[in-house]
Enzyme design. Sequence first.
Site, PDB file in Angstrom:
ATOM      1  N   HIS A  63     -13.590 -12.065  18.541  1.00  0.00           N
ATOM      2  CA  HIS A  63     -13.849 -11.203  19.592  1.00  0.00           C
ATOM      3  C   HIS A  63     -13.708 -11.534  20.939  1.00  0.00           C
ATOM      4  O   HIS A  63     -13.273 -10.831  21.980  1.00  0.00           O
ATOM      5  CB  HIS A  63     -15.244 -10.463  19.652  1.00  0.00           C
ATOM      6  CG  HIS A  63     -16.412 -11.777  19.516  1.00  0.00           C
ATOM      7  ND1 HIS A  63     -16.591 -12.542  20.609  1.00  0.00           N
ATOM      8  CD2 HIS A  63     -17.188 -12.115  18.652  1.00  0.00           C
ATOM      9  CE1 HIS A  63     -17.419 -13.143  20.499  1.00  0.00           C
ATOM     10  NE2 HIS A  63     -17.915 -12.992  19.137  1.00  0.00           N
ATOM     11  N   ARG A 108      -5.923   0.689  12.830  1.00  0.00           N
ATOM     12  CA  ARG A 108      -6.642   0.019  11.616  1.00  0.00           C
ATOM     13  C   ARG A 108      -8.192   0.522  11.352  1.00  0.00           C
ATOM     14  O   ARG A 108      -8.981   0.299  12.251  1.00  0.00           O
ATOM     15  CB  ARG A 108      -7.029  -1.707  12.078  1.00  0.00           C
ATOM     16  CG  ARG A 108      -5.546  -2.508  12.121  1.00  0.00           C
ATOM     17  CD  ARG A 108      -5.998  -3.858  12.433  1.00  0.00           C
ATOM     18  NE  ARG A 108      -4.805  -4.678  12.521  1.00  0.00           N
ATOM     19  CZ  ARG A 108      -4.428  -5.219  13.673  1.00  0.00           C
ATOM     20  NH1 ARG A 108      -5.086  -4.587  14.859  1.00  0.00           N
ATOM     21  NH2 ARG A 108      -3.227  -5.949  13.928  1.00  0.00           N
ATOM     22  N   ARG A 162      -3.513   3.631   9.478  1.00  0.00           N
ATOM     23  CA  ARG A 162      -3.313   3.058   7.918  1.00  0.00           C
ATOM     24  C   ARG A 162      -4.613   3.144   7.304  1.00  0.00           C
ATOM     25  O   ARG A 162      -5.827   3.062   7.884  1.00  0.00           O
ATOM     26  CB  ARG A 162      -3.033   1.456   8.500  1.00  0.00           C
ATOM     27  CG  ARG A 162      -2.910   0.754   7.105  1.00  0.00           C
ATOM     28  CD  ARG A 162      -2.629  -0.737   7.503  1.00  0.00           C
ATOM     29  NE  ARG A 162      -4.005  -1.322   7.927  1.00  0.00           N
ATOM     30  CZ  ARG A 162      -3.897  -2.812   8.172  1.00  0.00           C
ATOM     31  NH1 ARG A 162      -2.922  -3.416   8.222  1.00  0.00           N
ATOM     32  NH2 ARG A 162      -4.956  -3.252   8.563  1.00  0.00           N
ATOM     33  N   GLU A 216       4.763  -5.442   2.970  1.00  0.00           N
ATOM     34  CA  GLU A 216       3.992  -6.651   3.286  1.00  0.00           C
ATOM     35  C   GLU A 216       3.678  -7.667   2.028  1.00  0.00           C
ATOM     36  O   GLU A 216       3.252  -8.777   1.899  1.00  0.00           O
ATOM     37  CB  GLU A 216       2.732  -6.517   3.961  1.00  0.00           C
ATOM     38  CG  GLU A 216       1.793  -5.764   3.000  1.00  0.00           C
ATOM     39  CD  GLU A 216       0.529  -5.337   3.961  1.00  0.00           C
ATOM     40  OE1 GLU A 216       0.205  -5.911   4.749  1.00  0.00           O
ATOM     41  OE2 GLU A 216       0.021  -4.176   3.473  1.00  0.00           O
ATOM     42  N   ASN A 258       2.231 -10.675   8.907  1.00  0.00           N
ATOM     43  CA  ASN A 258       1.337 -11.511   8.682  1.00  0.00           C
ATOM     44  C   ASN A 258       1.245 -11.682   7.043  1.00  0.00           C
ATOM     45  O   ASN A 258       1.109 -12.927   6.587  1.00  0.00           O
ATOM     46  CB  ASN A 258      -0.205 -11.109   9.257  1.00  0.00           C
ATOM     47  CG  ASN A 258       0.098 -10.825  10.769  1.00  0.00           C
ATOM     48  OD1 ASN A 258       0.961 -11.422  11.324  1.00  0.00           O
ATOM     49  ND2 ASN A 258      -0.921 -10.121  11.415  1.00  0.00           N
ATOM     50  N   ASP A 259       0.967 -10.554   6.265  1.00  0.00           N
ATOM     51  CA  ASP A 259       0.805 -10.879   4.890  1.00  0.00           C
ATOM     52  C   ASP A 259       2.234 -11.415   4.145  1.00  0.00           C
ATOM     53  O   ASP A 259       1.980 -11.931   3.307  1.00  0.00           O
ATOM     54  CB  ASP A 259       0.174  -9.650   4.294  1.00  0.00           C
ATOM     55  CG  ASP A 259      -1.179  -9.743   4.296  1.00  0.00           C
ATOM     56  OD1 ASP A 259      -1.750 -10.541   4.387  1.00  0.00           O
ATOM     57  OD2 ASP A 259      -1.883  -8.474   4.272  1.00  0.00           O
ATOM     58  N   ARG A 282      -3.825 -18.395   4.646  1.00  0.00           N
ATOM     59  CA  ARG A 282      -4.148 -18.682   6.388  1.00  0.00           C
ATOM     60  C   ARG A 282      -5.344 -19.006   6.743  1.00  0.00           C
ATOM     61  O   ARG A 282      -5.777 -19.592   7.963  1.00  0.00           O
ATOM     62  CB  ARG A 282      -3.767 -17.290   7.081  1.00  0.00           C
ATOM     63  CG  ARG A 282      -2.460 -16.707   7.093  1.00  0.00           C
ATOM     64  CD  ARG A 282      -2.126 -15.523   7.926  1.00  0.00           C
ATOM     65  NE  ARG A 282      -2.593 -14.328   7.065  1.00  0.00           N
ATOM     66  CZ  ARG A 282      -3.057 -13.009   7.271  1.00  0.00           C
ATOM     67  NH1 ARG A 282      -2.919 -12.927   8.562  1.00  0.00           N
ATOM     68  NH2 ARG A 282      -3.365 -12.425   6.687  1.00  0.00           N
TER      69      ARG A 282
END
Length: 583
Positions: free
Chosen positions: A207, A314, A351, A449, A472-473, A483
């Site tokens: 955050h 998201r 998504r 991904e 990323n994935d 990761r």
Amino acid sequence: MTFSVHGITVSRGIAIGRAVLVASSRMDVAHYFIEPDQVEAEIGRLRAARDAVVQELQRLRQDIPRDTPPELAALLDVHLMLLQDGQMSAAVRAWVTERLYHAEWALTTQLEQVARQFDEMQDDYLRERKADLEQVVERLLRHLKGAAAPITAPPRAPRRTEQLLLEDAQDAPLVLVAHDLSPADMLQFKKSVFTGFVTDVGGKTSHTAIVARSMNIPAVVGARAASQLVRQDDWVVIDGDAGVIVVNPSSIVLAEYGFKQRQGEIERGRLTRLRNTPSVTLDGQRVELLANIEQPGDTEAALAVGAVGVGLFRTEFMFMGRAGELPREEEQYLAYRRAVEGMHGMQVTIRTVDVGADKPLDDRRDAAHLNPALGLRAIRWSLAEPAMFLTQLRAILRAAAHGKVCLLIPMLAHAREIRLTLDLLERARAQLESREILHGPVKLGAMIEVPAAAMTLPLFIRHFDYLSIGTNDLIQYTLAIDRADESVAHLYDPLHPAVLKMVAGTIASARAAGKEVNVCGEMAGDPGMTRLLLGLGLRSFSMHPAQILTVKQEILRADAAKLAPWAQAVLESEDPAAMLQQG
């Protein structure tokens, strides 16, 4: 004494100022049992502490200045949601009533149990939400102990030494140095003059990082023992570009960073003038710059930097901290509708929820899941919970009646998954029609991904309107890199030839078929990758709003046609990173 501390860069720029130490809010808790007749009193203490913290955060929420980034309000909402989580409260009460733990012991015991679940999560963003839960518990502990807030007193007047270049140190800006910073702490500090912050913990999606980027404030996180090494009133330079903190710099070093800081301010001023400039390359190629968001209110930040739509909403955020109680259709519909209307007719890509084995919604888990990144997550979890999936699909379809909506499905890999997803989408539409509930059309997209998806692109191109590459994935699965494991994190390489070939192949195949394609992972927001992606044919990027203007500047300076041969050479190279630096 001058020294430096290294951490993770999360928000670029240079900050220079006096250190304000934020004492660690972690408190030692004694462990002792209570008598059965003390149970009600302990539960009453817990309830009183919870009510006091809720009121405290609600007051902060109401007093938020208008110019505060929406991310900060959203994070305060998460803390309030965690405080009011019925299952968390019930679990803490159970430790008191069944084990006879006193209130503080029960609270920290439950925190440890839930924290272990967060540690096992593969998704960086969700894993780092553990800090939110810890901060809520720490506030409760302070109220239980009757302790004051952890923020230290204002610093005394600085020591005047030869190294200080500022004429009036009393008016010098402040930088925050802390073990961690909660959203509530940030609101309190917003009333002061501060130009950057450093924390011992955190990552790129913590955050602290989110707020730093949204406020364009230089920040370094994960600096380990910085809060113990830096003293109150020390002069500190935060180099957000290099991820370095320089403490008590010499006059020469301070002058160098002062120059860099002024140059950065001039550059940011230039960037803001690009807000309304069309994103077009030197050779006339139009490039779409979209924003990634987590909350409906984030659309304000997207519009402020000239985003032409939302490339990734998201939806996991509204599923978090629900203790297994899933958000209802009406709640989801209103949230999606707010985002759609907030973009004033521009596209919003929603998504479907990406939670599962490594992102549990409650305490129920299967210990057999030794590798949760490969377990029941994303579309796999949605298909395993069709009632939940249908609820979300109906909410998204209803929101589509209010604007342009694209529906995005994560982690697809099999033809059967595609068929089941399409069937459930049609069923959701039929349910709305049978109830005569207003809904609209959606463009259907798939995230690429998983390597299996990248290697079977004709299947995806046949069934979907557009593709979105989740780098990323894709990198994680292609290189077999966890990761979350620091021992192998250095092997996480977006420029690995195998990764680049999959990205390039997806872009080329989609464009050849006349289908839209974008990148919504970290690669899209990295200005160092912009020219390469343009050369590979990408014309749609989606990223955090704070990164848009920097990427736009790279696009305006680029000639996409001339970059194409160079990008192919990078693609064929054994060392793409070296070629990227040379180019």
